[in-house]
Design an enzyme around this catalytic site. Structure first.
Site, PDB file in Angstrom:
ATOM      1  N   GLY A   4      37.242  42.291  40.734  1.00 24.34           N
ATOM      2  CA  GLY A   4      37.834  43.400  39.992  1.00 24.34           C
ATOM      3  C   GLY A   4      38.731  42.941  38.855  1.00 24.34           C
ATOM      4  N   SER A   5      39.781  43.704  38.621  1.00 23.78           N
ATOM      5  CA  SER A   5      40.628  43.466  37.445  1.00 23.78           C
ATOM      6  C   SER A   5      41.414  42.163  37.483  1.00 23.78           C
ATOM      7  CB  SER A   5      41.604  44.630  37.269  1.00 23.78           C
ATOM      8  OG  SER A   5      40.933  45.760  36.743  1.00 23.78           O
ATOM      9  N   THR A   6      41.407  41.457  38.621  1.00 29.27           N
ATOM     10  CA  THR A   6      42.076  40.153  38.630  1.00 29.27           C
ATOM     11  C   THR A   6      41.374  39.172  37.690  1.00 29.27           C
ATOM     12  OG1 THR A   6      40.779  39.350  40.518  1.00 29.27           O
ATOM     13  CG2 THR A   6      42.860  40.474  41.004  1.00 29.27           C
TER      14      THR A   6
END
Length: 595
Positions: A285-287
Site C-alpha cells: 500500500g501507501s508505504t
C-alpha cells in the site's frame, strides 16, 4: 566282580569326571576366556550417553529467554518387563497409560533392551516410579527447554522437540551452535538395569554455547502488548510489528499475533507457529510512496516543492481510473506524501523509466530475501519491467502489484533513516550485517522531512505523533486481494515510522490484518497508535534524548501552570483525533473508468 574291582571302577570314573571338569574350566578360563568375558560384559557392561545442556539464549542485556532445566526420563527393558507381567498394572498406573497400551508397546519391542516409558518429567516423579522396584525399570538424566517470556517471544525463539533439537525460529537456525555434544561412559548394570559401577569415561560432554540476541526483552513485551490490544479493539485476525536499530540493522523487537505458548507446543494451533513478520507477504500500500518519491528525487525529475495537480480527484489510465478519496487540487510533492495521494504517486512514477524505477525499488530489498538468516524467510514478489503492463508501474508507485513482508518494509525505512545506507538485518548481538549505499544522504533527509508532515496536523497519522520527538512516518490502508482477480472490502492497516527525525534511532513497521471495518480500519487509526505506544516506551527505555524540546517544554509549562490547567478543565472538550480516509489506497481493479 569283587568289591575291590568295583571300587577301582568308581574311582576311575570319578577321576575321569574330575579331569573333564578341570579341562573344561581350563578351556573356559584360559583358552576361550575372551569369548566368555565378552559375553558376560555384553550382559552387564554398557556404554550410555551423558546428556548435556543446550546453550542459553539471552536478550541483548543478558536476560534469559530460553534455558534448559534438568529432568528425568523413565525407561524400561522390555525383555525383563515381559518376564514379570504381574507388575505391569502397577507400572501402567505409575506412568499414567492404559495397561493395554503399555503391553502393546512392550510386545512391539520384545526383542529390544531399551524403551522410553515416560520422558522429561520431574525428577521426584521419576524417583517415585523407580522406587517401586519393578524389574527392568530405571531412569536417566535429560534436559527440557523452558521459555520464561512465553507467548511474547514465541515466534522469534521457536521451540525444541522432545530430544531438545531446534524445530523452528532461532532454535532451529542456531541448533548446531546451541545443542552441544553429548558425552559417553561405560557402566556396569545389574540384572534390574541399575547402574552399579562407573567403569570408564569414553567421551566428556560438551555443553551448548550461549547465544545473545539483539532483541530487547522490554521492547519486545511492549510490542506484543500493544499489538494484542490493537487486535482486540479492532477485531483484527492477525498482526505483526518489527522494530530495527537503523544504524546496526539489529532486530530490537518482532511480535506476531496469533501466537502460541512454546512451553506447551502440542496444545497450540499449528498455524499460529508462523512468524508472519518474515514469512507472510502483503501488498504494501501507501508505504511504497516514499520509495517512489525518493526515486524521482534521485532522478532529478522533481523536488520537494514541485507542484503536482491532483484535480479532479481521479485520473484515467487506459480503461481504469486511479482515485483519491478527495480532490486535493494543486499540491507539492511533499503534499503528495502528506495527503497520501495515489494520483500524485502515479504522476510522479510516470516521469521515470521502467527499468530505472524497478532497479531503484530493488535496491531497497524488495523482491529479494532480507538476509537475516531466519528460517522461512521469503523474498516477496516484484515482477521485472518485461512483465509489466501499461498499468503496473502506476500501481506499484502506491503499493499494489508487488508484495513484501513487514521485515522488508522495516529494512527499507531503516535505510532511509540511516542516511541512505541499507544494513542487512540481524538477530545476533555483535554480528554486523552487510551495508550498501542505496540512496543519496541528501535525498534521504528530504524524504524524512516529507514523511514528518504525515504525523503533524493535516497529515494522515496524527495519532502516531510522540510528545517531545519529531516522527516521520507513512500510513497505508490497502484493500486485500480476494483471490478472484479483484479486491475485497477487507483491509490491511499499515504504519511505518522513523523516530527521532533529527537523529534517527528506530524504524518500526506495524501491520494489522483484516480489522473489522465497523471498528475502524484506517492505518492512521489502527496501526499508528500502536507505533506511538511502543516507541514512547522504547525511547524512554533506551534513554534517547528528545529532538522536539520546544513542544515538550510547552506541554510541561501547560501542566505546571494551575491557571492554564483550570482553563483547560472548563473549556469545551477537543474532539479526539480521527484518522482521515486519505490514507486508503484504492487499487485500479475496483475503480473502473467513469465518464
Amino acid at each position: 566282580m569283587d568289591v575291590r574291582m568295583r571300587l577301582l571302577c568308581i574311582v576311575a570314573a570319578m577321576g575321569l569326571c574330575s579331569f573333564a571338569l578341570v579341562a573344561r574350566a581350563f578351556y573356559i578360563q584360559v583358552l576361550d576366556r575372551d569369548f566368555y568375558v565378552a559375553q558376560g560384559e555384553a550382559r552387564s557392561l554398557r556404554e550410555i550417553p551423558i546428556p548435556t545442556s543446550r546453550g542459553m539464549i539471552t536478550d541483548r542485556n543478558g536476560e534469559p529467554l530460553a534455558v534448559s532445566t534438568p529432568v528425568e526420563s523413565v525407561w524400561g527393558n522390555p525383555q525383563e518387563l515381559l518376564k514379570n507381567p504381574d507388575r505391569l498394572p502397577q507400572l501402567a498406573n505409575a506412568i499414567g497409560v492404559p495397561l493395554d497400551v503399555l503391553q502393546r508397546k512392550l510386545s512391539q519391542k520384545a526383542g529390544k533392551e531399551f524403551l522410553y516409558l515416560k520422558r522429561r518429567i520431574n525428577p521426584d516423579e521419576a524417583k517415585h516410579i523407580v522406587a517401586l522396584g519393578i524389574p527392568g525399570v530405571a531412569s536417566q538424566r535429560e534436559y527440557r527447554r523452558f521459555y520464561p517470556q512465553g507467548e511474547a517471544m514465541a515466534h522469534v525463539l521457536g521451540f525444541t522437540n522432545v530430544d531438545d533439537e531446534g524445530q523452528e525460529g532461532l532454535e532451529l537456525a542456531f541448533d548446531e551452535w546451541l545443542r552441544g555434544k553429548p558425552g559417553a561412559k561405560r557402566v556396569l548394570r545389574d540384572g534390574h538395569g541399575r547402574i552399579i559401577e562407573n567403569v570408564d569415561l569414553v567421551r566428556a560432554a560438551e555443553p551448548g554455547r550461549d547465544l545473545t540476541l539483539t532483541i530487547d526483552r522490554r521492547m519486545q513485551f511492549l510490542a506484543y502488548r500493544e499489538l494484542r490490544k490493537a487486535l482486540m479493539e479492532h477485531g483484527a485476525s492477525s498482526g505483526s510489528i518489527v522494530t530495527l536499530d537503523v544504524t546496526t540493522g539489529e532486530v530490537l523487537a518482532m511480535a506476531n499475533l496469533p501466537t502460541f505458548n512454546p512451553n506447551a507446543v502440542s496444545t497450540s494451533d499449528r498455524d499460529a507457529h508462523r512468524n508472519r513478520a518474515i514469512t507472510d507477504v502483503f501488498e504494501p500500500g501507501s508505504t511504497m510512496k516514499p520509495i517512489t518519491i525518493a526515486a524521482a528525487l534521485t532522478a532529478g525529475v522533481v523536488t520537494p516543492t514541485t507542484p503536482i495537480d491532483l484535480s479532479p480527484g481521479w485520473m484515467k489510465l487506459g480503461k481504469y481510473t486511479i482515485r483519491d478519496h478527495s480532490n486535493y487540487g494543486l499540491q507539492t510533492v511533499t503534499g503528495v506524501i502528506t495527503k497520501s495521494s495515489n494520483i500524485g504517486a502515479s504522476k510522479i512514477s510516470a516521469k521515470l523509466q521502467d527499468r530505472y524505477f524497478y532497479d531503484f525499488i530493488r535496491r531497497f530489498g524488495y523482491g529479494s530475501k532480507p538476509g537475516s538468516g531466519f528460517p522461512g524467510e521469503v523474498s516477496g514478489v516484484l515482477a521485472p519491467p518485461s512483465r509489466w503492463n501499461g498499468l503496473q508501474k502506476a500501481t506499484i508507485s502506491y503499493g499494489y502489484g508487488l508484495s513484501a513482508t513487514p521485515l522488508q518494509i522495516a529494512v527499507a525505512y531503516a535505510a532511509i533513516a540511516n542516511h541512505g545506507v541499507l544494513t542487512t538485518p540481524t538477530f545476533v548481538k555483535g554480528e554486523h550485517g552487510q551495508t550498501r549505499q542505496v540512496l543519496d544522504p541528501k535525498v534521504a533527509h528530504e524524504v524524512i522531512k516529507m514523511m514528518q508532515t504525515v504525523t503533524e496536523p493535516g497529515g494522515t497519522a496524527t495519532q502516531g505523533a510522540i510528545l517531545g520527538y519529531h516522527v516521520a512516518g507513512k500510513t497505508g490502508t490497502a484493500r486485500k486481494f480476494n483471490g478472484r482477480g479483484g479486491y475485497s472490502q477487507r483491509y490491511l492497516s499499515y504504519f511505518a515510522g522513523i523516530v527521532p527525525v533529527d537523529n534517527p534511532r528506530f524504524a518500526t513497521v506495524v501491520v494489522v490484518n483484516d480489522p473489522d471495518p465497523s471498528k475502524g480500519y484506517f492505518g492512521g487509526l489502527v496501526s499508528a497508535p500502536v507505533f506511538k505506544s511502543v516507541m514512547e516506551g522504547s525511547l524512554r527505555l533506551m534513554d534517547v534524548p528528545p529532538d522536539d524540546i520546544e513542544t515538550w517544554l510547552a506541554a510541561q509549562d501547560k501542566l505546571s501552570n494551575p491557571n492554564r490547567v483550570a482553563a483547560a478543565a472548563t473549556a469545551p472538550p477537543m474532539p479526539a483525533p480521527v484518522a482521515s480516509d486519505d490514507d486508503v489506497d484504492i487499487p485500479l481493479e475496483v475503480a473502473p473508468v467513469t465518464p
